[in-house]
Design an enzyme around this catalytic site. Structure first.
Site, short mmCIF file in Angstrom:
data_model
loop_
_atom_site.label_atom_id
_atom_site.label_comp_id
_atom_site.label_asym_id
_atom_site.label_seq_id
_atom_site.Cartn_x
_atom_site.Cartn_y
_atom_site.Cartn_z
N GLU A 1 -4.15 -54.77 48.17
CA GLU A 1 -5.46 -55.43 48.30
C GLU A 1 -6.43 -54.58 49.12
OE1 GLU A 1 -3.35 -59.08 49.57
OE2 GLU A 1 -4.69 -60.09 48.16
N GLU B 1 3.61 -61.04 46.26
CA GLU B 1 3.47 -62.26 47.08
C GLU B 1 4.27 -63.45 46.56
OE1 GLU B 1 1.11 -60.06 46.67
OE2 GLU B 1 -0.17 -59.92 48.44
C1 3H9 Z 1 1.07 -60.11 51.85
O1 3H9 Z 1 0.79 -58.95 51.92
C2 3H9 Z 1 0.10 -61.24 51.80
C3 3H9 Z 1 -1.31 -60.79 51.57
O2 3H9 Z 1 -1.70 -61.14 50.26
C4 3H9 Z 1 -2.28 -61.37 52.59
C5 3H9 Z 1 -2.31 -62.86 52.64
C6 3H9 Z 1 -3.38 -63.46 53.55
N1 3H9 Z 1 6.14 -57.51 57.35
O3 3H9 Z 1 12.95 -53.48 53.71
P1 3H9 Z 1 13.26 -52.49 54.77
C7 3H9 Z 1 10.39 -54.72 58.09
S1 3H9 Z 1 2.69 -60.60 51.84
C8 3H9 Z 1 6.96 -57.48 58.40
O4 3H9 Z 1 14.60 -52.50 55.37
P2 3H9 Z 1 13.04 -50.36 52.85
C9 3H9 Z 1 11.75 -55.21 57.64
O5 3H9 Z 1 11.99 -56.53 58.07
C10 3H9 Z 1 3.62 -59.13 52.07
N2 3H9 Z 1 8.07 -56.70 58.45
O6 3H9 Z 1 12.91 -51.00 54.30
C11 3H9 Z 1 12.67 -54.20 58.31
O7 3H9 Z 1 12.82 -54.58 59.66
P3 3H9 Z 1 14.23 -54.41 60.43
C12 3H9 Z 1 3.77 -58.41 50.80
C13 3H9 Z 1 8.33 -55.94 57.38
O8 3H9 Z 1 12.68 -48.92 53.01
C14 3H9 Z 1 11.85 -52.91 58.27
O9 3H9 Z 1 10.48 -53.30 58.09
N3 3H9 Z 1 4.64 -57.26 51.02
C15 3H9 Z 1 7.52 -55.95 56.25
O10 3H9 Z 1 14.33 -50.74 52.23
C16 3H9 Z 1 12.22 -51.98 57.13
O11 3H9 Z 1 12.17 -52.71 55.91
C17 3H9 Z 1 5.94 -57.33 50.78
O12 3H9 Z 1 6.45 -58.35 50.36
C18 3H9 Z 1 6.37 -56.77 56.26
N4 3H9 Z 1 5.52 -56.80 55.22
O13 3H9 Z 1 11.90 -51.06 51.99
C19 3H9 Z 1 6.72 -56.07 51.02
N5 3H9 Z 1 8.04 -55.09 55.33
O14 3H9 Z 1 14.46 -52.92 60.41
C20 3H9 Z 1 7.90 -56.32 51.89
C21 3H9 Z 1 9.14 -54.56 55.89
O15 3H9 Z 1 13.96 -54.99 61.76
N6 3H9 Z 1 8.63 -55.12 52.22
N7 3H9 Z 1 9.33 -55.08 57.12
O16 3H9 Z 1 15.24 -55.17 59.63
C22 3H9 Z 1 9.42 -54.48 51.33
O17 3H9 Z 1 9.50 -54.81 50.16
C23 3H9 Z 1 10.24 -53.33 51.85
O18 3H9 Z 1 10.33 -53.47 53.24
C24 3H9 Z 1 9.69 -51.92 51.54
C25 3H9 Z 1 10.54 -50.87 52.30
C26 3H9 Z 1 9.78 -51.67 50.02
C27 3H9 Z 1 8.27 -51.76 51.98
#
Ligand code: 3H9
Length: 703
Positions: A105, A125
């Site tokens: 976004e 999302e």
């Molecule tokens: C959104 O954006 C809403 C908007 O429309 C606005 C609305 C108003 N937040 O997965 P990993 C942490 S909704 C907080 O192991 P990888 C995760 O918990 C969001 N923390 O790494 C972990 O912590 P820990 C839409 C986050 O390399 C660490 O980072 N976005 C977030 O296997 C490493 O993560 C998503 O849904 C976050 N957004 O994968 C994407 N993301 O080490 C969500 C990660 O303490 N994220 N953490 O356990 C992912 O899909 C994967 O993390 C990503 C990396 C592919 C990025």
């Protein structure tokens, strides 16, 4: 410490960089930093254009998911994104890694986008029960065709940079460093005197076809996203984009988004997001522990499980040797693997040359000694203790020192299996779920003497083969099957009381289970569970109604789909389940004979009995230390047993109902039914009395 948002100037181009490890989540500090930086840049006449980039492994991977629980503080996403879009000079996003959610976004609010060749753009999302709430539903269909925009948001699948470029989401691709690429692109814009190109000012693409497109997507949602609220809210927001001016559409998006964030669906899915990451943390394994390298794998048994497991490793480019005692089994096993891969080629998910490469990684043999070079051997033979002990005895003689010996048992005592070897520290349970090449769950069972580095290696292997590994300790059925036992027991008991299989299964399916348990039994073979119960008869309750229906069907030879008849009939052309009045009568007559009350439980009672029995057993698993965390149980159930993710898993679901409510209902069932099954587990009792939750119990143990 690096500044979270910094700005440097190269010639007349400002390079704004976000640096918020690990994934540059757009939390309050990032929004505040962007606000400050872009407010300052607005007034700088020496700047001709801005490049917005991220440090570290990825562009912004979304909003900070934790912030949804605490409430989003100022500055808001809209405020920041509008400020960027309002910039009087062109703003170019330099995207590398995965731009996800608010990251995409943010890129949409910039005027141009340059993407590194292997970057991806996604709006996942819905997987969190919310919709893009930072303008994504309004801006995306202004850049790419409406149907493609909806596909991207409904599937949550990120678009590769090349596709993004074809569709108009990215303006250019960068082969090398993305910031350099974006600067070169920006210099060209400046040279051409290009103006800011605001996404909000573009018309929605294909708006004239909106009615038909939205109708088609509504039908798709009804079929594949049953019981979900967020996909319908997404359609409302996108519909607004096609009908209203941008600012009004944004208001609709905000209303829908606000409504969803605190709804049960979003809370459940957020819980799973963190649970699926927490599961990797094993308190018994110190961070200095090193995993053993695994570059060659052996499998014993070329049946359905063995073949599926072999595919998991071949898919991860790890050579596998499959050993079986009979050539016919090897031939059949390899033919099934080949057929599975061929189906993937036909569907287009696998290229023909990849198919050949994967087949070449799998070596079938009758020679047990071929396992001598394996770093990990997984036994996947029939569920029989004597047979497994015999195999582990032989493996102990053949496998190299330090090799890990895994068993795919789903119920048996792994300590007993390990005891036949001279290396019980190297023995571990690796419980795959059928079909093993598809199901994402791997239960990793730590036996009494399993070494910490073996446990750690198993977690690493799970990651390598793209499975969610969950650690359990040894008990009958580990986490998943042990909790299935009381759940299915209740389902079968309802049949003796006067419910039909359709009533029971549809109650479970309406709750959201992928398939009712009786239909699952028919699919797996009714005799399978029955035979394991016969083998453990001495350990089971002295209760003639216990799994009586499965026993009767097995006695009749009605074993489910494979015999055309089980809890249902399967004798129509498409082999779909149809009711079988004869078995229904048979169960009712047996219920009467055994003194089961004739009461025909309604949908709510069926659900409560099945799921509360399951939750009560889950509480026992926690007390006994079989599962490390309630959230681990939720991961097991949502990734291996078809439990609906939008309920967050059985333990999270129990928290949302209230543990006191569940405890009281269990006591009530104890007054109506057999009390040996209906006594609250001590942990459930304790938490209910303290008005606590499983989530708080997990948190107290983390602290
Ligand atoms: C959104 O954006 C809403 C908007 O429309 C606005 C609305 C108003 N937040 O997965 P990993 C942490 S909704 C907080 O192991 P990888 C995760 O918990 C969001 N923390 O790494 C972990 O912590 P820990 C839409 C986050 O390399 C660490 O980072 N976005 C977030 O296997 C490493 O993560 C998503 O849904 C976050 N957004 O994968 C994407 N993301 O080490 C969500 C990660 O303490 N994220 N953490 O356990 C992912 O899909 C994967 O993390 C990503 C990396 C592919 C990025």
């Amino acid at each position: 410490m690096n500044e979270i948002v910094s700005c440097s100037v190269i010639d007349n181009i400002a390079v704004v960089r976000i640096d918020n490890p690990p994934v540059n989540a757009m939390d309050r500090a990032v929004r505040a930093g962007l606000n400050k930086t872009f407010s300052e840049l607005k007034n700088r006449s020496d700047i001709a254009a801005v490049v917005l980039a991220c440090a570290g492994r990825t562009f912004v991977a979304g909003a900070d998911i934790k912030e949804f629980d605490t409430g989003i503080r100022a500055p808001s996403f809209h405020e920041v994104l509008q400020l960027i879009e309002d910039s009087p000079r062109p703003v170019v996003a330099a995207v590398h890694g995965t731009a996800l959610g608010a990251g995409t976004e943010l890129a949409l609010a910039c005027h141009y986008r340059v993407a590194q060749q292997d970057a991806r753009f996604g709006l996942p999302e819905l997987s969190l029960g919310i919709i893009p709430g930072a303008g994504g539903t309004q801006r995306l269909p202004r850049l790419i065709p409406l149907d493609r925009a909806l596909d991207m948001m409904l599937s949550g699948k990120p678009l590769p940079a090349a596709t993004a470029r074809e569709l108009g989401l990215a303006d250019a691709l960068a082969a090398g460093d993305v910031v350099e690429g974006a600067i070169a692109f920006t210099r060209d814009l400046i040279a051409r005197g290009a103006d800011p190109r605001r996404t909000r000012e573009q018309p929605v693409k294909n708006a004239e076809k909106a009615d038909a497109i939205l109708q088609e997507k509504r039908a798709q949602i009804a079929k594949t996203m049953r019981n979900r609220k967020s996909p319908l809210a997404l359609l409302e927001a996108v519909k607004a984009a096609t009908e209203l001016p941008f600012a009004d559409g944004l208001k609709v998006e905000s209303e829908q988004s606000r409504r969803l964030v605190q709804a049960p669906e979003a809370r459940a899915l957020r819980h799973l997001f963190f649970a699926e990451r927490e599961v990797r943390k094993i308190p018994a394994v110190s961070s200095d522990e090193k995993a053993r390298p695994v570059s060659r794998v052996g499998i014993v048994g070329a049946g359905t499980m063995g073949g599926g497991i072999a595919m998991c490793f071949a898919n991860a480019n790890i050579p596998v040797t499959i050993v079986d005692a009979a050539q016919a089994n090897l031939d059949r096993g390899l033919a099934t693997i080949r057929k599975n891969y061929e189906r993937s080629v036909t569907r287009g998910s696998l290229k023909p040359d990849q198919f050949e490469q994967r087949m070449a990684l799998i070596t079938p043999t009758l020679d047990f000694s071929a396992l001598a070079s394996a770093d990990l051997v997984i036994e996947a033979v029939f569920e029989n203790m004597a047979l497994k002990k015999d195999i582990f005895g032989k493996l102990d003689g053949v496998a190299r020192p330090g090799a890990i010996l895994g068993t795919n048992t789903s119920t048996l005592d792994i300590d007993e299996i390990a005891a036949v070897t001279r290396r019980p520290q190297d023995v571990i349970g690796l419980h795959f779920f059928s079909p093993a090449n598809v199901m994402p769950l791997l239960e990793i069972v730590q036996a009494r003497q399993t070494a910490p580095d073996v446990l750690m290696t198993a977690m690493d292997v799970a990651k390598q083969i793209k499975k969610t590994g969950v650690v359990a300790k040894v008990c009958y059925g580990f986490i998943g099957n042990r909790m299935m036992d009381p759940y299915a027991r209740e389902a079968e008991h309802c049949l003796l009381e006067g419910a039909t299989p359709e009533q029971v299964d549809s109650a479970l399916e309406e709750f959201g289970m992928a398939m009712g348990i009786l239909a699952v039994f028919d699919m797996a073979g009714v005799d399978i569970g029955h035979l394991t119960r016969v083998a453990r008869k001495h350990l089971l309750p002295d209760d003639p109604t216990f799994y009586r229906c499965s026993a009767m069907l097995t006695e009749c030879g009605w074993l489910g789909q494979k015999t055309g008849r089980g809890f249902y009939r399967y004798d129509n052309a498409d082999r779909k389940r149809t009711p079988d009045p004869e078995t229904v009568e048979m169960f009712w007559a047996e219920g009467k004979r055994l003194g089961a009350a004739r009461r025909t439980p309604d949908r709510q009672e069926i659900q409560e009995r099945c799921f509360y029995a399951m939750v009560n057993e889950g509480a026992r698993l926690l007390e006994e230390g079989i599962a490390l965390r309630a959230s681990d149980i939720d991961v097991v159930y949502t990734s291996g047993y078809g439990f609906p993710r939008y309920h967050g898993g059985p333990m999270f679901y129990a928290d949302t109902i209230g543990l006191k409510v569940i405890r009281d209902r269990i006591l009530e069932f104890g007054r109506t039914f057999d009390r040996q099954y209906w006594t609250p587990a001590p942990l459930l009792e304790l938490l209910a009395r303290n008005e606590s939750t499983f989530d708080k119990w997990d948190a107290s143990r983390r602290a």
